[in-house]
Design a protein around this motif. Structure first.
Motif, PDB file in Angstrom:
ATOM      1  N   THR A 296       5.907  -1.612  31.511  1.00  0.00           N
ATOM      2  CA  THR A 296       5.472  -2.231  30.266  1.00  0.00           C
ATOM      3  C   THR A 296       4.049  -2.764  30.418  1.00  0.00           C
ATOM      4  O   THR A 296       3.609  -3.115  31.516  1.00  0.00           O
TER       5      THR A 296
ATOM      6  N   SER B 186       4.384  -4.868  25.480  1.00  0.00           N
ATOM      7  CA  SER B 186       4.798  -3.683  24.738  1.00  0.00           C
ATOM      8  C   SER B 186       5.107  -2.531  25.690  1.00  0.00           C
ATOM      9  O   SER B 186       4.638  -2.490  26.824  1.00  0.00           O
ATOM     10  N   GLU B 187       5.883  -1.586  25.184  1.00  0.00           N
ATOM     11  CA  GLU B 187       6.181  -0.388  25.963  1.00  0.00           C
ATOM     12  C   GLU B 187       4.970   0.544  25.986  1.00  0.00           C
ATOM     13  O   GLU B 187       4.155   0.548  25.063  1.00  0.00           O
TER      14      GLU B 187
ATOM     15  N   GLY C 170       0.494   1.426  22.728  1.00  0.00           N
ATOM     16  CA  GLY C 170       1.111   0.163  23.109  1.00  0.00           C
ATOM     17  C   GLY C 170       0.333  -1.052  22.649  1.00  0.00           C
ATOM     18  O   GLY C 170       0.899  -2.138  22.478  1.00  0.00           O
ATOM     19  N   TYR C 171      -0.962  -0.874  22.433  1.00  0.00           N
ATOM     20  CA  TYR C 171      -1.790  -1.964  21.921  1.00  0.00           C
ATOM     21  C   TYR C 171      -1.982  -1.892  20.400  1.00  0.00           C
ATOM     22  O   TYR C 171      -2.652  -2.745  19.828  1.00  0.00           O
TER      23      TYR C 171
END
Length: 420
Positions: free
Chosen positions: A292, A297-298, A204-205
């Motif tokens: 989230t 982001s997911e 997500g990052y």
């Protein structure tokens, strides 16, 4: 089911070969091997090998196919992993099935090793792009998705009435004094010493396992800027929020379960396989997709599941292809869900579930949509230990997140170079 099988399935090519040789040396047979002898050489018989938990399902649905094609579908029982391990040697020897099942993470490996036949996907909308990626390697398709699986967020409705939607919500739980235990807080817990659970945070990052959508093992993305940001976030929880037992890689899963089932923890990341245990413990559980991240982001965790595959040694490949397509129709996927309570991959079947009151399955479907396929190349076997060491070293403060990530990537690359 636990996550152990996901990691165990990533055995090196040499180890798989040794296991298959050992099976051959012992006759490599149980009653199912002899029953499936010939690998479908008789055009009037189609041999299907499945684990014990799928025998009743295939027997339930096969009649229509048998009548339409004037063929006998012979169902034999054999553990899925044992069957996949045995196929490279049993197939050429004229043993084994025409059709079997494979976890997604073994499909590409089986195809690249020549054990699984290249097949076609029906163009009727039953599969999404992520389903197609699960069974594809080097633009070749080696299976049809049967089930979908993903991590989810469980929460205790008696402790928090609304489902957490963001990690800011989870951080708020960690600041609520009712979840304090000494200087620690138990509001939210996750098994972040395990890369399978932590990958959604890292991805997500902006981190990743292998480049080129999981196919380039020379490009390991666990120490790029985004990955380090995700590891740093996890480290903060380990060092400033959670009790020391959360770093115990052998016991933290039981610790999380104990805290959650004793009403000390409001929310945890876990898998659908744990839902019944939580219900039996009397917890008023809610289930939702994982919130989230703070960057918007997911939480793109690994999406898993199983596929129907065709042996490359089958003499009935065309008929086997038709049977696989038959098993994944909306009607037969509905029957799979009815009999097995597993989330079917067929998108039409999933739409019905999303309109039902099955909270667990709905959460799995929603999380699967934002998940990433686990790399299905053999080199993935070298990632798990390095990933675990990376998360422990960072979380414990033995290394900085960057040092831990750099060290892990170095180890992973060296292992891949030595073995592949």
């Amino acid at each position: 089911m636990t996550t152990t099988w996901k990691k165990a399935s990533f055995m090196g090519v040499s180890a798989l070969t040794l296991m298959a040789l050992a099976a051959c040396g012992n006759g490599g047979t149980d009653s199912s091997d002899s029953a499936a002898s010939g690998g479908g050489s008789d055009s009037s018989v189609l041999n299907i090998s499945v684990g014990a938990d799928y025998v009743d399902y295939v027997n339930e649905v096969k009649d229509e196919f048998e009548k339409e094609h004037d063929v006998e579908v012979k169902v034999t029982e054999k553990d899925m992993f044992e069957q996949m391990d045995a196929l490279p040697l049993d197939g050429p020897a004229g043993l084994g099935p025409d059709v079997t099942m494979s976890p997604f993470d073994r499909v590409g490996q089986g195809g690249s090793q020549g054990s699984l036949a290249e097949i076609e996907l029906p163009d009727d909308g039953r599969y999404t792009d992520i389903d197609k990626r699960q069974v594809t390697l080097d633009d070749k398709v080696y299976g049809q998705a049967a089930t979908a699986e993903a991590l989810v967020l469980f929460y205790n409705k008696d402790l928090t009435s609304e489902a957490p939607e963001t990690f800011a919500d989870l951080e708020a739980l960690s600041k609520d004094p009712k979840y304090d235990e000494g200087k620690y807080n138990l509001g939210f817990l996750a098994k972040w010493t395990d890369l399978y659970f932590t990958y959604g945070l890292i991805s997500g990052y902006g981190g990743y396992i292998f480049g080129d959508e999981g196919t380039n093992s020379q490009d390991v993305g666990l120490n790029n800027k985004g990955a380090i940001e995700g590891i740093t976030y996890a480290t903060d929880w380990f060092q400033n929020v959670w009790p020391e037992g959360m770093l115990d890689v052998t016991a933290n899963n039981d610790l999380i379960t104990d805290y959650f089932t004793s009403n000390k923890t409001a929310a945890i990341i876990s898998g659908p396989w744990d839902a019944n245990a939580y219900k039996e413990a009397g917890i008023n559980i809610g289930v939702t997709k994982i919130p989230t991240l703070k960057n918007g982001s997911e939480y793109a965790s690994f999406g898993g599941g199983k596929a129907w595959v065709v042996s490359n040694f089958s003499k009935n490949k065309e008929l086997a292809q038709e049977f696989v397509t038959f098993l994944t129709t909306e009607e037969n996927q509905d029957k799979l869900y009815e009999m097995r309570s597993e989330v079917p991959a067929n998108s039409k079947s999933q739409e019905k579930i999303l309109n039902s009151d099955d909270e667990v399955s709905k959460a799995v479907i929603e999380q699967y949509k934002v998940s990433e396929p686990m790399p299905n190349i053999p080199e993935m076997a070298e990632v798990w230990a390095g990933g675990q060491n990376m998360l422990f070293d960072a979380g414990s403060g033995n290394m900085t997140p960057k040092e831990a990530a750099d060290n892990a990537v170095k180890t992973i690359k060296e292992s891949i170079e030595q073995k592949y």
